[in-house]
Design a protein around this motif. Sequence first.
Motif, PDB file in Angstrom:
ATOM      1  N   VAL A 107       1.096   4.471  -3.130  1.00  0.00           N
ATOM      2  CA  VAL A 107       0.835   5.606  -2.788  1.00  0.00           C
ATOM      3  C   VAL A 107       1.728   5.920  -3.219  1.00  0.00           C
ATOM      4  O   VAL A 107       1.637   7.411  -3.661  1.00  0.00           O
ATOM      5  CB  VAL A 107       0.456   5.662  -0.973  1.00  0.00           C
ATOM      6  N   LEU A 108       2.609   5.833  -3.274  1.00  0.00           N
ATOM      7  CA  LEU A 108       4.401   6.570  -3.690  1.00  0.00           C
ATOM      8  C   LEU A 108       4.224   7.021  -5.645  1.00  0.00           C
ATOM      9  O   LEU A 108       4.725   7.328  -5.684  1.00  0.00           O
ATOM     10  CB  LEU A 108       5.472   6.219  -2.693  1.00  0.00           C
ATOM     11  N   LEU A 109       4.202   5.199  -5.453  1.00  0.00           N
ATOM     12  CA  LEU A 109       3.877   5.950  -7.117  1.00  0.00           C
ATOM     13  C   LEU A 109       2.333   6.461  -7.505  1.00  0.00           C
ATOM     14  O   LEU A 109       3.345   7.275  -8.810  1.00  0.00           O
ATOM     15  CB  LEU A 109       3.502   4.090  -7.585  1.00  0.00           C
ATOM     16  N   LEU A 150       1.264   9.210  -6.154  1.00  0.00           N
ATOM     17  CA  LEU A 150       1.945  10.398  -5.245  1.00  0.00           C
ATOM     18  C   LEU A 150       4.292  10.906  -6.326  1.00  0.00           C
ATOM     19  O   LEU A 150       3.383  11.969  -7.252  1.00  0.00           O
ATOM     20  CB  LEU A 150       2.933  10.959  -4.435  1.00  0.00           C
ATOM     21  N   LEU A 151       4.324   9.976  -7.257  1.00  0.00           N
ATOM     22  CA  LEU A 151       5.394   9.954  -8.151  1.00  0.00           C
ATOM     23  C   LEU A 151       4.611  10.495  -9.486  1.00  0.00           C
ATOM     24  O   LEU A 151       5.333  11.374 -10.143  1.00  0.00           O
ATOM     25  CB  LEU A 151       6.392   9.138  -7.894  1.00  0.00           C
ATOM     26  N   TYR A 157       3.320  14.188  -8.996  1.00  0.00           N
ATOM     27  CA  TYR A 157       5.045  15.354  -9.357  1.00  0.00           C
ATOM     28  C   TYR A 157       4.728  15.472 -10.537  1.00  0.00           C
ATOM     29  O   TYR A 157       5.023  15.823 -11.307  1.00  0.00           O
ATOM     30  CB  TYR A 157       5.915  14.735  -8.149  1.00  0.00           C
ATOM     31  N   ARG A 198       0.846  -1.101   0.105  1.00  0.00           N
ATOM     32  CA  ARG A 198       0.130  -0.304  -0.407  1.00  0.00           C
ATOM     33  C   ARG A 198       1.112   1.207  -0.194  1.00  0.00           C
ATOM     34  O   ARG A 198       0.553   2.371  -0.575  1.00  0.00           O
ATOM     35  CB  ARG A 198      -1.035   0.211   1.153  1.00  0.00           C
ATOM     36  N   VAL A 199       1.947   1.389   0.786  1.00  0.00           N
ATOM     37  CA  VAL A 199       2.834   2.440   1.015  1.00  0.00           C
ATOM     38  C   VAL A 199       3.064   2.239  -0.404  1.00  0.00           C
ATOM     39  O   VAL A 199       3.907   3.890  -1.144  1.00  0.00           O
ATOM     40  CB  VAL A 199       3.407   2.306   1.946  1.00  0.00           C
ATOM     41  N   TYR A 200       4.060   1.427  -1.275  1.00  0.00           N
ATOM     42  CA  TYR A 200       4.269   1.391  -2.511  1.00  0.00           C
ATOM     43  C   TYR A 200       3.577   2.355  -3.546  1.00  0.00           C
ATOM     44  O   TYR A 200       4.448   3.573  -4.128  1.00  0.00           O
ATOM     45  CB  TYR A 200       5.043   0.169  -2.604  1.00  0.00           C
TER      46      TYR A 200
END
Length: 72
Positions: A53-55, A57-58, A61, A49-51
């Motif tokens: 979410v980071l993807l 966000l990336l 961006y 899940r964290v991975y």
Amino acid sequence: MIRIEHIFGSRVGSIIRGWTGKISEINRKYATPKIQMSRGVKFALLMLRVYLVLLVLLLGYKFWTMLGGGGI
């Protein structure tokens, strides 16, 4: 309360009502898990899940900078 048949008509409204009934039935059936997960599996799912979410966000961006909004 507005009924769905008033919006889409009686034929389409009854079809959609049937679909939502089936979806609700499936959701009720699988609302509680029938298997037990170990701590390792729960941790792996949390990291996934964290991975993800980071993807997202990336990607957001990168999209923002491609539009030219990144130069502050």
